[in-house]
Design a protein around this motif. Sequence first.
Motif, short mmCIF file in Angstrom:
data_model
loop_
_atom_site.label_atom_id
_atom_site.label_comp_id
_atom_site.label_asym_id
_atom_site.label_seq_id
_atom_site.Cartn_x
_atom_site.Cartn_y
_atom_site.Cartn_z
N THR A 17 0.85 -1.19 0.00
CA THR A 17 0.00 0.00 0.00
C THR A 17 0.89 1.24 0.00
N ARG A 53 -15.84 1.68 -3.72
CA ARG A 53 -15.63 2.61 -2.61
C ARG A 53 -16.34 3.91 -2.97
N HIS A 97 -7.63 3.36 -2.82
CA HIS A 97 -8.45 3.13 -1.63
C HIS A 97 -8.99 4.44 -1.08
#
Length: 597
Positions: A17, A53, A97
């Motif tokens: 990430t 998302r 994200h």
Amino acid sequence: MRTTYCGLVNEALLGQTVTLMGWAHRRRDHGGVIFIDLRDREGLVQIVCDPDRAEMFAAAEDVRNEFCLKITGLVRARPAGTENANLTSGKIEVLCHALEVLNPSVTPPFQLDDDNLSETTRLTHRVLDLRRPAMQKNLMLRYRVAMETRKFLDAHGFIDIETPMLTKSTPEGARDYLVPSRVNEGMFFALPQSPQLFKQLLMVAGFDRYYQITKCFRDEDLRADRQPEFTQIDIETSFLTEEQIREMFEGMISTVFRLTIGVELPAFPVMKYAEAMHRYGSDKPDLRIRLEFTELTDVMKDVDFKVFSAPAQAKGGRVAALCIPGGGEMSRGEIDGYTEFVKIYGAKGLAWIKINDAGKGREGLQSPIVKNLHDAAIAEIVARTGAGSGDLIFFGADKAKVVNDALGALRVKIGHSDFGKARGLFEDKWAPLWVVDFPMFEHDEENGRWAAVHHPFTAPKDGHEDLMDTDPAACIAKAYDMVLNGWELGGGSVRIHRAEVQSKVFAALKIGPEEAQEKFGFLLDALQYGAPPHGGLAFGLDRIVTMMAGAESIRDVIAFPKTQRAQDLLTHAPSAVDEKQLKELHIRLRNPQAAKG
């Protein structure tokens, strides 16, 4: 705030990430999936925004070009067949994200990937222009060149010493930029054309290896490779010979090229100034072009054609030829175009002969001038130029300077043309060269006096000191220029370190003792205190980076350059100032409308 740069994300980060910061270079909506190319100074990375998302996706829908963003997401491999081999990040993408708009942007005046922008548009909106990947690459290259230069000089014992920006106006060739003194009424500082005098003073002071990457200023007519303010890698050293100085800085330039762009420069040949002018008509010849002058001055002295015989017989005249292999294919229109081109350099015209059939003598030639040349001259022209069937010979006949300038420019123009490249007249390579043994002086016909070719602090060759009194034209200097692909990268000389030799130079330049003391007294005084033998050179950082980057102009490697009218379109400088400021400087304008207030 970020884990790495956008342009540095690669397969090594797969599965990790990352948090990235940058600008939205491009946004694409592909049927419910949004792709954002995020850009920073290191390059681009593709961001994938899925609708799963909702909050993040809503933010992505509002993103437009040049929004400043913060992205957090997972590094994953791109689907097979979608890789981009042109990017470091071309095999991966980042699944977003979280997306935060750090700052939105109004609609930019142009697309950053538009390659057809005018220079006026680019310089007016220079901040946005500098965001373009090509400009980011150029300025990063400039930084690396400066850093590798500093590393080399530091490793060889050179120390960085600053010299004044406000200094004394001295005659060094170009106009000075003057700065009025508020405290000293009626007095002016000058911005330095170079740190020349100060670096010599540093040698006298015992700092035997000095350098500085510094701004210099010259108020002169501008062109692609000139700016009113430019950056110079200025270097001076004591106790080294001319040859040792050249060897050291040939090594420096070779090292910088190798470490910054991976280019191994070949060994630098050394050519005397007189040979360069004789063969190429230029003191910075482009050796990639396989064309040379043929000297014909002696051949043309007795021909009936006055266009040739008059300059051949005149003092300082020259007749030379430039043979173009395969040039017989050129149309009359192309020849006429080249004729107009050489007129820019003072030539009155451009005589020519086509060799249609070398085996037929005079009958095999095509030209309006052949009838004016006798058989012996024609035979000698063909023999010396080595011209064969299908070739074309151009001629220059005038004062030597006009011939050199005109034919030298023609040589470069033809060599770089599509015709020249197709005919193998141009070889795409790096072609460095040292040009040495420049004349000390050149005669200024307008003022009827001698002028220094480089500057008045250049030392004469050993044994040439007395020629300054008896024959200045024959006096050779310990001067040298580094040339690469037809550009002068830098130049310098061994300096005069003895006051009596410096006085001889001033005398040759008709600078009397009082004038010399007034303008250069601080240097002349310093030379009396055991000044060491010293010399150096200065490189144009802007030119070096321009060549490395393959840019068309030094304006493409300078963050905030001026136009050819010496204007800054971004800040609107120069500009008028308040009348109050002028009064404080004791200045009254002839045109009061030029002042504000």
